[in-house]
Motif scaffolding. Structure first.
Motif, PDB file in Angstrom:
ATOM      1  N   GLY A  30     -21.343  -8.789 -31.582  1.00 31.56           N
ATOM      2  CA  GLY A  30     -20.106  -9.498 -31.870  1.00 31.56           C
ATOM      3  C   GLY A  30     -20.002 -10.803 -31.104  1.00 31.56           C
ATOM      4  O   GLY A  30     -19.416 -11.773 -31.594  1.00 31.56           O
ATOM      5  N   ASP A  44     -14.258 -21.818 -37.456  1.00 33.91           N
ATOM      6  CA  ASP A  44     -12.871 -22.161 -37.157  1.00 33.91           C
ATOM      7  C   ASP A  44     -12.704 -23.668 -37.036  1.00 33.91           C
ATOM      8  O   ASP A  44     -11.719 -24.241 -37.510  1.00 33.91           O
ATOM      9  N   ASP A  77     -18.402 -17.825 -35.644  1.00 34.64           N
ATOM     10  CA  ASP A  77     -17.003 -17.853 -36.079  1.00 34.64           C
ATOM     11  C   ASP A  77     -16.255 -19.043 -35.477  1.00 34.64           C
ATOM     12  O   ASP A  77     -15.396 -19.637 -36.144  1.00 34.64           O
ATOM     13  N   ALA A 129     -19.377 -14.383 -32.671  1.00 34.85           N
ATOM     14  CA  ALA A 129     -18.231 -15.170 -32.210  1.00 34.85           C
ATOM     15  C   ALA A 129     -18.579 -16.654 -32.136  1.00 34.85           C
ATOM     16  O   ALA A 129     -17.730 -17.512 -32.390  1.00 34.85           O
ATOM     17  N   ARG A 142     -13.815 -18.651 -27.007  1.00 34.14           N
ATOM     18  CA  ARG A 142     -13.230 -17.642 -26.115  1.00 34.14           C
ATOM     19  C   ARG A 142     -12.292 -16.717 -26.870  1.00 34.14           C
ATOM     20  O   ARG A 142     -12.280 -15.505 -26.640  1.00 34.14           O
ATOM     21  N   ARG A 143     -11.502 -17.286 -27.776  1.00 39.13           N
ATOM     22  CA  ARG A 143     -10.592 -16.447 -28.559  1.00 39.13           C
ATOM     23  C   ARG A 143     -11.378 -15.491 -29.456  1.00 39.13           C
ATOM     24  O   ARG A 143     -11.010 -14.321 -29.596  1.00 39.13           O
ATOM     25  N   ARG A 144     -12.422 -15.979 -30.069  1.00 36.51           N
ATOM     26  CA  ARG A 144     -13.253 -15.111 -30.900  1.00 36.51           C
ATOM     27  C   ARG A 144     -13.954 -14.043 -30.062  1.00 36.51           C
ATOM     28  O   ARG A 144     -14.110 -12.894 -30.498  1.00 36.51           O
ATOM     29  N   GLU A 188     -12.913 -12.595 -27.440  1.00 38.07           N
ATOM     30  CA  GLU A 188     -11.965 -11.532 -27.089  1.00 38.07           C
ATOM     31  C   GLU A 188     -11.923 -10.437 -28.156  1.00 38.07           C
ATOM     32  O   GLU A 188     -11.598  -9.290 -27.862  1.00 38.07           O
ATOM     33  N   GLU A 189     -12.260 -10.789 -29.397  1.00 37.73           N
ATOM     34  CA  GLU A 189     -12.246  -9.829 -30.497  1.00 37.73           C
ATOM     35  C   GLU A 189     -13.572  -9.075 -30.622  1.00 37.73           C
ATOM     36  O   GLU A 189     -13.646  -8.077 -31.348  1.00 37.73           O
ATOM     37  N   ALA A 190     -14.603  -9.577 -29.922  1.00 34.99           N
ATOM     38  CA  ALA A 190     -15.936  -8.979 -30.053  1.00 34.99           C
ATOM     39  C   ALA A 190     -15.998  -7.658 -29.295  1.00 34.99           C
ATOM     40  O   ALA A 190     -15.503  -7.542 -28.170  1.00 34.99           O
ATOM     41  N   ARG A 191     -16.638  -6.664 -29.901  1.00 33.36           N
ATOM     42  CA  ARG A 191     -16.742  -5.348 -29.268  1.00 33.36           C
ATOM     43  C   ARG A 191     -18.050  -5.175 -28.504  1.00 33.36           C
ATOM     44  O   ARG A 191     -18.161  -4.271 -27.679  1.00 33.36           O
TER      45      ARG A 191
END
Length: 202
Positions: free
Chosen positions: A92, A103, A99, A96, A81-83, A85-88
């Motif tokens: 992405g 992590d 990633d 994620a 979920r945190r990753r 949030e960074e996806a456009r």
């Protein structure tokens, strides 16, 4: 709150704290040493609680193993979920997933990274064990997340999207297996690059 209510709440808080300590200790020991090799005495000693406390919080070692698997699944979902949030975009979103696995691999494990904790545990459990079903549901959810992102990239082509998602899931699992054997996340970095290249060719 009344005095009696406060007094009643304290044992519940103590039980909750003991449960968290037990689950945290079990998570460390199961991942580092394996499920079968980790006894109840080892877990209670590391958690700093009495043996009876374990059975006040978990009905059996098998129940504790399932709680560990559920917790590891939820931990991964939080990383994803945190990753996300960074996806456009959908591309992405796929990356994620990769990633989030990287992590997890980067955590400071006691004896180093040993691969997917869920699959490691499942390999020790007998066929039909509920713990294996927990792991299977996790892997199915990961592939479903990949499929959802790929479907955005391939609108109107659901069968192709599912095939690509399966391909990506196999790529991810293979990378996790090799990364676990090698004790580091390099294979996951390579898998992410391969996934990005595949997505760019869709």
């Amino acid at each position: 709150m009344s005095t009696s209510g406060t007094e009643a709440a304290r044992p519940r808080r103590r039980r909750g704290a003991a449960r968290e300590r037990l689950l945290s200790a079990a998570s460390r020991r199961f991942y580092a040493d394996g499920v079968s090799a980790t006894g109840i005495d080892t877990i209670t000693a590391e958690a700093g609680v009495a043996k009876m406390s374990l059975y006040n919080n978990f009905s059996s070692k098998a129940d504790l193993v399932r709680a560990y698997l559920d917790a590891r699944h939820e931990e991964w979902r939080g990383l994803y979920r945190r990753r996300l949030e960074e996806a456009r975009d959908a591309r992405g979103g796929v990356l994620a997933v990769f990633d989030a696995y990287a992590d997890h691999a980067a955590f400071a494990y006691e004896h180093g990274f040993r691969g997917c904790g869920l699959l490691n545990a499942a390999a020790e459990l007998p066929a039909g064990d509920e713990g294996r079903a927990v792991v299977r549901r996790h892997k199915e959810e990961v592939e479903s997340l990949l499929a959802g992102h790929v479907e955005e990239l391939l609108p109107g082509r659901p069968e192709e999207a599912r095939a690509v998602a399966e391909h990506l899931a196999f790529l991810l699992e293979g990378a996790m297996a090799r990364a676990g054997l090698e004790g580091g996340g390099t294979r996951l970095e390579h898998a992410r690059t391969m996934a990005a290249d595949l997505l760019d060719r869709l």
